[in-house]
Design a protein around this motif. Sequence first.
Motif, PDB file in Angstrom:
ATOM      1  N   ILE A  35       0.823  -1.213   0.000  1.00 14.38           N
ATOM      2  CA  ILE A  35       0.000   0.000   0.000  1.00 14.38           C
ATOM      3  C   ILE A  35       0.862   1.270   0.000  1.00 14.38           C
ATOM      4  CG2 ILE A  35      -1.502   1.372   1.534  1.00 14.38           C
ATOM      5  CD1 ILE A  35      -3.019  -1.243   2.121  1.00 14.38           C
ATOM      6  N   ASN A  36       1.990   1.215   0.661  1.00 20.37           N
ATOM      7  CA  ASN A  36       2.857   2.399   0.767  1.00 20.37           C
ATOM      8  C   ASN A  36       3.752   2.623  -0.447  1.00 20.37           C
ATOM      9  OD1 ASN A  36       1.905   3.215   3.287  1.00 20.37           O
ATOM     10  ND2 ASN A  36       3.345   1.897   4.386  1.00 20.37           N
ATOM     11  N   GLN A  37       3.725   1.687  -1.387  1.00 20.42           N
ATOM     12  CA  GLN A  37       4.524   1.886  -2.599  1.00 20.42           C
ATOM     13  C   GLN A  37       3.930   3.016  -3.432  1.00 20.42           C
ATOM     14  OE1 GLN A  37       4.628  -1.957  -4.518  1.00 20.42           O
ATOM     15  NE2 GLN A  37       6.539  -2.530  -3.547  1.00 20.42           N
ATOM     16  N   LYS A  38       4.813   3.826  -4.008  1.00 19.59           N
ATOM     17  CA  LYS A  38       4.364   4.980  -4.792  1.00 19.59           C
ATOM     18  C   LYS A  38       4.299   4.619  -6.279  1.00 19.59           C
ATOM     19  CE  LYS A  38       6.177   8.420  -1.567  1.00 19.59           C
ATOM     20  NZ  LYS A  38       7.105   9.548  -1.383  1.00 19.59           N
ATOM     21  N   ASN A  39       3.543   5.446  -7.002  1.00 17.43           N
ATOM     22  CA  ASN A  39       3.435   5.331  -8.471  1.00 17.43           C
ATOM     23  C   ASN A  39       2.952   3.956  -8.938  1.00 17.43           C
ATOM     24  OD1 ASN A  39       4.499   7.980  -8.688  1.00 17.43           O
ATOM     25  ND2 ASN A  39       6.576   7.145  -8.518  1.00 17.43           N
ATOM     26  N   THR A  40       2.006   3.377  -8.189  1.00 21.62           N
ATOM     27  CA  THR A  40       1.404   2.111  -8.614  1.00 21.62           C
ATOM     28  C   THR A  40      -0.098   2.312  -8.788  1.00 21.62           C
ATOM     29  OG1 THR A  40       1.103   1.372  -6.324  1.00 21.62           O
ATOM     30  CG2 THR A  40       3.120   0.676  -7.450  1.00 21.62           C
ATOM     31  N   THR A  41      -0.688   1.552  -9.678  1.00 23.15           N
ATOM     32  CA  THR A  41      -2.126   1.670  -9.917  1.00 23.15           C
ATOM     33  C   THR A  41      -2.909   0.907  -8.847  1.00 23.15           C
ATOM     34  OG1 THR A  41      -2.204  -0.302 -11.317  1.00 23.15           O
ATOM     35  CG2 THR A  41      -1.709   1.808 -12.405  1.00 23.15           C
ATOM     36  N   VAL A  42      -4.187   1.206  -8.749  1.00 25.16           N
ATOM     37  CA  VAL A  42      -5.062   0.491  -7.811  1.00 25.16           C
ATOM     38  C   VAL A  42      -5.096  -0.996  -8.168  1.00 25.16           C
ATOM     39  CG1 VAL A  42      -7.462   0.201  -7.062  1.00 25.16           C
ATOM     40  CG2 VAL A  42      -6.498   2.501  -7.289  1.00 25.16           C
ATOM     41  N   GLU A  43      -5.158  -1.283  -9.461  1.00 28.03           N
ATOM     42  CA  GLU A  43      -5.209  -2.690  -9.900  1.00 28.03           C
ATOM     43  C   GLU A  43      -3.956  -3.451  -9.486  1.00 28.03           C
ATOM     44  OE1 GLU A  43      -6.070  -5.362 -13.921  1.00 28.03           O
ATOM     45  OE2 GLU A  43      -5.934  -3.179 -14.066  1.00 28.03           O
ATOM     46  N   ASP A  44      -2.784  -2.852  -9.673  1.00 31.16           N
ATOM     47  CA  ASP A  44      -1.525  -3.514  -9.282  1.00 31.16           C
ATOM     48  C   ASP A  44      -1.483  -3.753  -7.777  1.00 31.16           C
ATOM     49  OD1 ASP A  44      -0.581  -3.663 -11.831  1.00 31.16           O
ATOM     50  OD2 ASP A  44       0.632  -1.848 -11.717  1.00 31.16           O
ATOM     51  N   THR A  45      -1.899  -2.731  -7.029  1.00 33.58           N
ATOM     52  CA  THR A  45      -1.883  -2.837  -5.557  1.00 33.58           C
ATOM     53  C   THR A  45      -2.799  -3.965  -5.080  1.00 33.58           C
ATOM     54  OG1 THR A  45      -1.415  -0.466  -5.337  1.00 33.58           O
ATOM     55  CG2 THR A  45      -2.321  -1.580  -3.407  1.00 33.58           C
ATOM     56  N   LEU A  46      -4.022  -3.994  -5.588  1.00 36.40           N
ATOM     57  CA  LEU A  46      -4.981  -5.024  -5.156  1.00 36.40           C
ATOM     58  C   LEU A  46      -4.557  -6.421  -5.606  1.00 36.40           C
ATOM     59  CD1 LEU A  46      -8.421  -3.231  -5.752  1.00 36.40           C
ATOM     60  CD2 LEU A  46      -7.069  -3.360  -3.658  1.00 36.40           C
ATOM     61  N   THR A  47      -3.947  -6.508  -6.779  1.00 35.65           N
ATOM     62  CA  THR A  47      -3.447  -7.810  -7.266  1.00 35.65           C
ATOM     63  C   THR A  47      -2.370  -8.356  -6.335  1.00 35.65           C
ATOM     64  OG1 THR A  47      -3.932  -7.222  -9.560  1.00 35.65           O
ATOM     65  CG2 THR A  47      -2.347  -8.992  -9.207  1.00 35.65           C
ATOM     66  N   LYS A  48      -1.431  -7.505  -5.949  1.00 36.16           N
ATOM     67  CA  LYS A  48      -0.347  -7.927  -5.056  1.00 36.16           C
ATOM     68  C   LYS A  48      -0.881  -8.303  -3.673  1.00 36.16           C
ATOM     69  CE  LYS A  48       3.283  -5.234  -7.334  1.00 36.16           C
ATOM     70  NZ  LYS A  48       4.156  -4.037  -7.237  1.00 36.16           N
ATOM     71  N   ILE A  49      -1.858  -7.555  -3.172  1.00 41.09           N
ATOM     72  CA  ILE A  49      -2.450  -7.882  -1.871  1.00 41.09           C
ATOM     73  C   ILE A  49      -3.151  -9.241  -1.937  1.00 41.09           C
ATOM     74  CG2 ILE A  49      -4.282  -7.237  -0.234  1.00 41.09           C
ATOM     75  CD1 ILE A  49      -3.558  -4.298  -0.778  1.00 41.09           C
ATOM     76  N   GLY A  50      -3.844  -9.498  -3.044  1.00 39.63           N
ATOM     77  CA  GLY A  50      -4.519 -10.791  -3.221  1.00 39.63           C
ATOM     78  C   GLY A  50      -3.540 -11.946  -3.206  1.00 39.63           C
ATOM     79  N   GLU A  51      -2.410 -11.779  -3.888  1.00 38.00           N
ATOM     80  CA  GLU A  51      -1.386 -12.836  -3.920  1.00 38.00           C
ATOM     81  C   GLU A  51      -0.785 -13.064  -2.531  1.00 38.00           C
ATOM     82  OE1 GLU A  51       1.146 -11.160  -6.841  1.00 38.00           O
ATOM     83  OE2 GLU A  51      -0.046 -11.869  -8.552  1.00 38.00           O
ATOM     84  N   SER A  52      -0.587 -11.965  -1.792  1.00 31.65           N
ATOM     85  CA  SER A  52      -0.032 -12.080  -0.441  1.00 31.65           C
ATOM     86  C   SER A  52      -1.019 -12.778   0.496  1.00 31.65           C
ATOM     87  CB  SER A  52       0.311 -10.690   0.096  1.00 31.65           C
ATOM     88  OG  SER A  52       0.807 -10.769   1.408  1.00 31.65           O
ATOM     89  N   LEU A  53      -2.304 -12.419   0.377  1.00 27.89           N
ATOM     90  CA  LEU A  53      -3.337 -13.034   1.213  1.00 27.89           C
ATOM     91  C   LEU A  53      -3.439 -14.534   0.935  1.00 27.89           C
ATOM     92  CD1 LEU A  53      -5.697 -12.863   3.215  1.00 27.89           C
ATOM     93  CD2 LEU A  53      -7.164 -12.126   1.313  1.00 27.89           C
ATOM     94  N   LYS A  54      -3.347 -14.910  -0.302  1.00 26.79           N
ATOM     95  CA  LYS A  54      -3.425 -16.327  -0.690  1.00 26.79           C
ATOM     96  C   LYS A  54      -2.336 -17.142   0.020  1.00 26.79           C
ATOM     97  CE  LYS A  54      -2.788 -19.278  -4.776  1.00 26.79           C
ATOM     98  NZ  LYS A  54      -3.948 -20.168  -4.718  1.00 26.79           N
ATOM     99  N   LYS A  55      -1.101 -16.596   0.043  1.00 21.30           N
ATOM    100  CA  LYS A  55       0.022 -17.303   0.670  1.00 21.30           C
ATOM    101  C   LYS A  55      -0.159 -17.464   2.180  1.00 21.30           C
ATOM    102  CE  LYS A  55       3.149 -14.493  -0.962  1.00 21.30           C
ATOM    103  NZ  LYS A  55       4.454 -13.856  -1.190  1.00 21.30           N
TER     104      LYS A  55
END
Length: 365
Positions: A27-47
């Motif tokens: 979430i604290n990463q800069k210059n990323t889109t909402v889609e990229d952020t939510l995709t990465k969070i989903g992958e982290s939650l899965k693990k």
Amino acid sequence: MSSISTEEKLNERIKELVCLYETTHIINQKNTTVEDTLTKIGESLKKALKHSDEAIIEITFNELEIFTDTLPKKTIHIESKTYIENNEVGIIRIHYPSPKLSITNFLEEENKLLEKISSEISLFLERKERKEKEEKLKQSAERNDRLSILGEITAGIAHELNTPLGNILGFAELIKRENKVKIIDKDITKIINAAIYSREIVKKLMFFSCEMPQNKEILLIKPIIKQAVTLLGPNFKRANITCNVTFKDSTIKAQIDEIQLTQVLFNIIMNAIYVAPFESKIDVLVYSKKENFIIEVKDEGSGIDEAIKSKIFEPFFTTKPIGEGSGLGLSVVHGIIKSHKGEIKVINNKPRGTNFQIILPLKEK
């Protein structure tokens, strides 16, 4: 819920803490889109889940849909909603294939983790929206400042030019009446036509700077719009364009200057005709909302590039070839609407084209 050993609980707890840490970092990463952020969070939650190999994370936000894998036909799931200022905007689901796994395979801690992740996403989306609103307000304020300064400059220029143009036109017409030489008559006619054209430009400058006198009356809106569209009938015919006019409320009355509202409609619809493809359509929609009435003019052209949207109401800005436009049409529209205490918005028309939204008060405040 599944019962697991103390050691397994500890391992699951560590994975959950890692997931929360990763979520904060993403979430604290800069210059990323909402889609990229939510995709990465989903992958982290899965693990972080006990049955991570079987889990599929689904995250939706407005029209955005993200899945960490292809969803089977039958699943069981747990879910948590995301909010922006108490308004539901999305949902997060953890799916397991059914009947291979059941609802009892979800750990109590995984439910709590899901709630925490949805809370973090809600805060992220709220901050993102607030930042975007602040940026838009800043850009709008800067543009209004520029337009205000330009308005003052153009008002001064218009007043300075008005008198000499009147003199040129008057003396040219006088010479034309007295002249008997045919060649000179042609030249005088050119001077008169150039002076009339220049006077029209000055008039547009005065419209832009809100220096034109107004005659505001409470009038029915439908006849004004119908008449404007009817007068433009030959233009629609030449371009082979259909114009559909829809009134959600035929009884709308508003305190407006009829001539100036007609000028606004002419300028916007003529622009729509210019960009509309052959055999396309232009939709005009009229409705009221609270203390305002709204006119929408939608075309099926190529739309307006985001890079120039903030400039289209500035005087002398045009995308038309030299000789086809003065760049004052939309600035005149902006000046008239501003003088009526209204607002004009430009949004994309789906699936293609532009939608000009004119918002005007029903009564002067």
